[in-house]
Design a protein around this motif. Sequence first.
Motif, PDB file in Angstrom:
ATOM      1  N   GLY A  65       0.778  -1.230   0.000  1.00 29.47           N
ATOM      2  CA  GLY A  65       0.000   0.000   0.000  1.00 29.47           C
ATOM      3  C   GLY A  65       0.805   1.273   0.000  1.00 29.47           C
ATOM      4  O   GLY A  65       0.254   2.365   0.099  1.00 29.47           O
ATOM      5  N   ARG A  66       2.130   1.155  -0.153  1.00 28.69           N
ATOM      6  CA  ARG A  66       2.974   2.354  -0.079  1.00 28.69           C
ATOM      7  C   ARG A  66       3.542   2.793  -1.431  1.00 28.69           C
ATOM      8  O   ARG A  66       4.161   3.845  -1.513  1.00 28.69           O
ATOM      9  N   GLY A  67       3.366   1.991  -2.474  1.00 29.88           N
ATOM     10  CA  GLY A  67       3.919   2.386  -3.759  1.00 29.88           C
ATOM     11  C   GLY A  67       3.937   1.245  -4.742  1.00 29.88           C
ATOM     12  O   GLY A  67       3.061   0.370  -4.709  1.00 29.88           O
ATOM     13  N   GLN A  68       4.967   1.221  -5.599  1.00 27.17           N
ATOM     14  CA  GLN A  68       4.999   0.273  -6.705  1.00 27.17           C
ATOM     15  C   GLN A  68       6.399  -0.308  -6.881  1.00 27.17           C
ATOM     16  O   GLN A  68       7.387   0.421  -6.968  1.00 27.17           O
ATOM     17  N   LEU A  69       6.466  -1.638  -6.948  1.00 30.71           N
ATOM     18  CA  LEU A  69       7.706  -2.331  -7.288  1.00 30.71           C
ATOM     19  C   LEU A  69       7.893  -2.252  -8.803  1.00 30.71           C
ATOM     20  O   LEU A  69       6.967  -2.514  -9.569  1.00 30.71           O
ATOM     21  N   LEU A  70       9.135  -1.917  -9.259  1.00 26.64           N
ATOM     22  CA  LEU A  70       9.378  -1.721 -10.685  1.00 26.64           C
ATOM     23  C   LEU A  70      10.418  -2.665 -11.266  1.00 26.64           C
ATOM     24  O   LEU A  70      10.234  -3.219 -12.345  1.00 26.64           O
ATOM     25  N   LEU A  71      11.541  -2.843 -10.572  1.00 26.73           N
ATOM     26  CA  LEU A  71      12.652  -3.590 -11.141  1.00 26.73           C
ATOM     27  C   LEU A  71      13.156  -4.642 -10.170  1.00 26.73           C
ATOM     28  O   LEU A  71      13.093  -4.459  -8.947  1.00 26.73           O
ATOM     29  N   ALA A  72      13.654  -5.742 -10.729  1.00 29.52           N
ATOM     30  CA  ALA A  72      14.283  -6.796  -9.946  1.00 29.52           C
ATOM     31  C   ALA A  72      15.601  -7.177 -10.610  1.00 29.52           C
ATOM     32  O   ALA A  72      15.718  -7.166 -11.840  1.00 29.52           O
ATOM     33  N   ILE A  73      16.585  -7.520  -9.787  1.00 28.08           N
ATOM     34  CA  ILE A  73      17.899  -7.944 -10.284  1.00 28.08           C
ATOM     35  C   ILE A  73      18.196  -9.297  -9.659  1.00 28.08           C
ATOM     36  O   ILE A  73      18.263  -9.434  -8.433  1.00 28.08           O
ATOM     37  N   ASP A  74      18.352 -10.330 -10.512  1.00 29.10           N
ATOM     38  CA  ASP A  74      18.577 -11.670  -9.992  1.00 29.10           C
ATOM     39  C   ASP A  74      20.034 -11.833  -9.561  1.00 29.10           C
ATOM     40  O   ASP A  74      20.873 -10.964  -9.804  1.00 29.10           O
ATOM     41  N   PRO A  75      20.369 -12.936  -8.918  1.00 32.11           N
ATOM     42  CA  PRO A  75      21.745 -13.125  -8.427  1.00 32.11           C
ATOM     43  C   PRO A  75      22.807 -13.103  -9.518  1.00 32.11           C
ATOM     44  O   PRO A  75      23.981 -12.859  -9.233  1.00 32.11           O
ATOM     45  N   LYS A  76      22.430 -13.363 -10.781  1.00 34.24           N
ATOM     46  CA  LYS A  76      23.386 -13.323 -11.883  1.00 34.24           C
ATOM     47  C   LYS A  76      23.590 -11.909 -12.438  1.00 34.24           C
ATOM     48  O   LYS A  76      24.388 -11.714 -13.361  1.00 34.24           O
ATOM     49  N   GLY A  77      22.860 -10.949 -11.896  1.00 33.96           N
ATOM     50  CA  GLY A  77      23.004  -9.572 -12.342  1.00 33.96           C
ATOM     51  C   GLY A  77      22.102  -9.190 -13.493  1.00 33.96           C
ATOM     52  O   GLY A  77      22.280  -8.125 -14.084  1.00 33.96           O
ATOM     53  N   ASN A  78      21.112 -10.038 -13.829  1.00 36.63           N
ATOM     54  CA  ASN A  78      20.179  -9.722 -14.904  1.00 36.63           C
ATOM     55  C   ASN A  78      19.085  -8.794 -14.405  1.00 36.63           C
ATOM     56  O   ASN A  78      18.494  -9.037 -13.344  1.00 36.63           O
ATOM     57  N   LEU A  79      18.825  -7.745 -15.166  1.00 38.73           N
ATOM     58  CA  LEU A  79      17.790  -6.780 -14.805  1.00 38.73           C
ATOM     59  C   LEU A  79      16.455  -7.242 -15.364  1.00 38.73           C
ATOM     60  O   LEU A  79      16.353  -7.620 -16.539  1.00 38.73           O
ATOM     61  N   ARG A  80      15.433  -7.189 -14.538  1.00 40.83           N
ATOM     62  CA  ARG A  80      14.111  -7.610 -14.968  1.00 40.83           C
ATOM     63  C   ARG A  80      13.078  -6.571 -14.539  1.00 40.83           C
ATOM     64  O   ARG A  80      13.067  -6.148 -13.387  1.00 40.83           O
ATOM     65  N   GLY A  81      12.229  -6.197 -15.477  1.00 46.38           N
ATOM     66  CA  GLY A  81      11.141  -5.312 -15.140  1.00 46.38           C
ATOM     67  C   GLY A  81      10.023  -6.091 -14.489  1.00 46.38           C
ATOM     68  O   GLY A  81       9.672  -7.198 -14.912  1.00 46.38           O
ATOM     69  N   VAL A  82       9.463  -5.557 -13.424  1.00 43.71           N
ATOM     70  CA  VAL A  82       8.414  -6.259 -12.697  1.00 43.71           C
ATOM     71  C   VAL A  82       7.075  -5.961 -13.360  1.00 43.71           C
ATOM     72  O   VAL A  82       6.712  -4.817 -13.588  1.00 43.71           O
ATOM     73  N   GLY A  83       6.352  -6.993 -13.689  1.00 46.57           N
ATOM     74  CA  GLY A  83       5.060  -6.851 -14.347  1.00 46.57           C
ATOM     75  C   GLY A  83       4.517  -8.227 -14.657  1.00 46.57           C
ATOM     76  O   GLY A  83       4.968  -9.237 -14.116  1.00 46.57           O
ATOM     77  N   PRO A  84       3.548  -8.304 -15.548  1.00 44.93           N
ATOM     78  CA  PRO A  84       2.963  -9.613 -15.882  1.00 44.93           C
ATOM     79  C   PRO A  84       3.976 -10.596 -16.453  1.00 44.93           C
ATOM     80  O   PRO A  84       3.788 -11.803 -16.362  1.00 44.93           O
ATOM     81  N   GLU A  85       5.063 -10.066 -17.086  1.00 44.19           N
ATOM     82  CA  GLU A  85       6.026 -10.955 -17.737  1.00 44.19           C
ATOM     83  C   GLU A  85       7.049 -11.540 -16.777  1.00 44.19           C
ATOM     84  O   GLU A  85       7.847 -12.390 -17.162  1.00 44.19           O
ATOM     85  N   LEU A  86       7.079 -11.088 -15.502  1.00 48.37           N
ATOM     86  CA  LEU A  86       8.052 -11.607 -14.555  1.00 48.37           C
ATOM     87  C   LEU A  86       7.599 -12.986 -14.089  1.00 48.37           C
ATOM     88  O   LEU A  86       6.664 -13.112 -13.297  1.00 48.37           O
ATOM     89  N   THR A  87       8.252 -14.010 -14.602  1.00 47.51           N
ATOM     90  CA  THR A  87       7.831 -15.381 -14.308  1.00 47.51           C
ATOM     91  C   THR A  87       8.566 -15.963 -13.114  1.00 47.51           C
ATOM     92  O   THR A  87       8.052 -16.849 -12.437  1.00 47.51           O
TER      93      THR A  87
END
Length: 617
Positions: free
Chosen positions: A559-581
């Motif tokens: 309830g405080r905002g929005q998650l946008l990006l995730a970085i996995d342990p290998k250093g890959n950048l991932r945008g958070v959304g429906p495509e984040l599997t």
Amino acid sequence: MHENILLTLAFIVVAGAAAQWVAWRTQIPAIVFLLILGIVAGPGLGFLDPDRLFGPVLFPLVSLAVAVILFEGSLTLRFSELRGMSQVVLRLVSLGALLTWAVAAAAAHVFVGLDWDLAGLFGALVMVTGPTVIVPLLRFVRPSAKVATVLRWEGIVIDPIGALAAVLVYQFLVSRALPDLPAWLALWVFVKAVAVGFAVGWIAAELLGRMLRHYLVPDYLDNVIVLAFVVGVFTAANMLAHEAGLLAVTVMGMRLANMKGVPLENILSFKETLTILLISVLFIVLAARLDVERLAEVGKGVVLVFLAIQFVAQPLKVWASTTGSGLRWQEKAMIAWIGPRGIVAAAVSALFALRLRELGHPGAEILVPLTFAVIIGTVLFAGGTARLAAQRLGVAEPRARGVLIVGAHRLGRELGLALTKLGFRTIVADTDYALVRTARMAGLETFFGNVVSKEADRRLDLVGVGYLLAMSPYPELNALAALRYQREFGRGNVYVLLTPEEVSKKRQQVLDRRYARLLGGPQVGLAELLVLFDRGGKVYTTRLSEAFTFEAYQERFAGRGQLLLAIDPKGNLRGVGPELTSRPGAEWYLLGVYLPAESEKSEEAGPGPLEHAGARS
């Protein structure tokens, strides 16, 4: 008859556009496809005969096209950039260019039999390594930042310098080739042409610059007036002094580029578009005029000239220019390995050969085939071997982890700073200079301009960059940026943030989801994220652990905002959304825009973004 002419003209334009598109899709310089099309349509099939098609207007049309190309190239040369450039690049475009000139001229004289006059002109032509060929190669090869910077800047600076040197040599040859002209008079004709070219170009630039600076030309007429100036200055200089037109338009462009307060952005954009069209048409037409039989007569001499330029001139130029620079020998070898010749050499050589042949200069007919052979050889050599060479020399970037952010607003700046702290190379781009300046003052790497323009292709250094976050308030720009970079970065690494109108369904989404991913999902838009900043929100960077799981993260920030990006342990950048599997787990980093917790609000001088066990800001 008229139908056949129309069909041929249509073929030239359509084939040129198709070649540019194929080049974009394959990341291979367009010059390769344009030359192949011209050779196949001309000497190969006999379908395209430029001399029969254009007749006596061929030479004037080529002259005007080259004038526009040189003017556009000279508009990008700013002396302030020369002064701030590293010593290596300055040496490459001065001492290195002279060494290349000398080796190429000697090779043409010894191996092909050109007289010294024509060999000197050939050397001036092929010392140019154009950015329109270098930049796509660098994106494919991905060498280290030092190597890429040196090669990119050398290509930018030497483009107009090389053209200017070739024009000066050509002026001298023409003055000497005039019949019954004494030596002293030939020198006078040369000096006169140079003086007239500089004078007419400088005066025209002053006049045009003042007109643009003081708003004496309406915006919608800017491009038309500038084009008219180019044509007028080129013609007037030629009438005042023999063949002084090309020098005049080159000087005019250089002077305009260095005048203060002259708006050149729209002019550069228009000239880039026009130049692409002219280059496409010009290369096909000129390649169709290649005398393959005469080139075959020269035989191995052409191969020897290519080998001399690639394996003698290039290493000698780099060795002389990088002595004492601190570059490793592997980096020097890589700089010497990549030296493709391009547009200026091809276009200008064809124009000069036409004129010199009219004047009866012996050997002029071999200039174009020889130049085109060197262009094809250097482009194919660099394109086919440079990536492997970079890997063997250990100067290839292992993986593209950089991020290009389109939009220098508060969200773009804060995300850029957060990603930079995590080790990502981040470039924030925008067409709003005030926002770009703010980002630069915050310590971010920036680009002022349109990321889908030809200027971006020339100046935007994307070595090591592999992700796009298109977050501008303009949906059309986001869509174009996604389409432009999805082939380069891969569709999985291209993210678009929707605009308020797209989220509210007041307008359809401009971009099809097949070409990019939605950052945050279809219900997340730029406006609501910027509102969070207005209410005191900030970008939080949080590391998950076995103790602080993704579920705990969601509960903490609910309830405080929005998650946008995730970085996995290998250093890959991932945008958070429906495509984040993948479900984020331990050692993942999460970046989101959130309002501060009540405990943070109550702190008078708190540490900033959230800090707790297992997380960091």
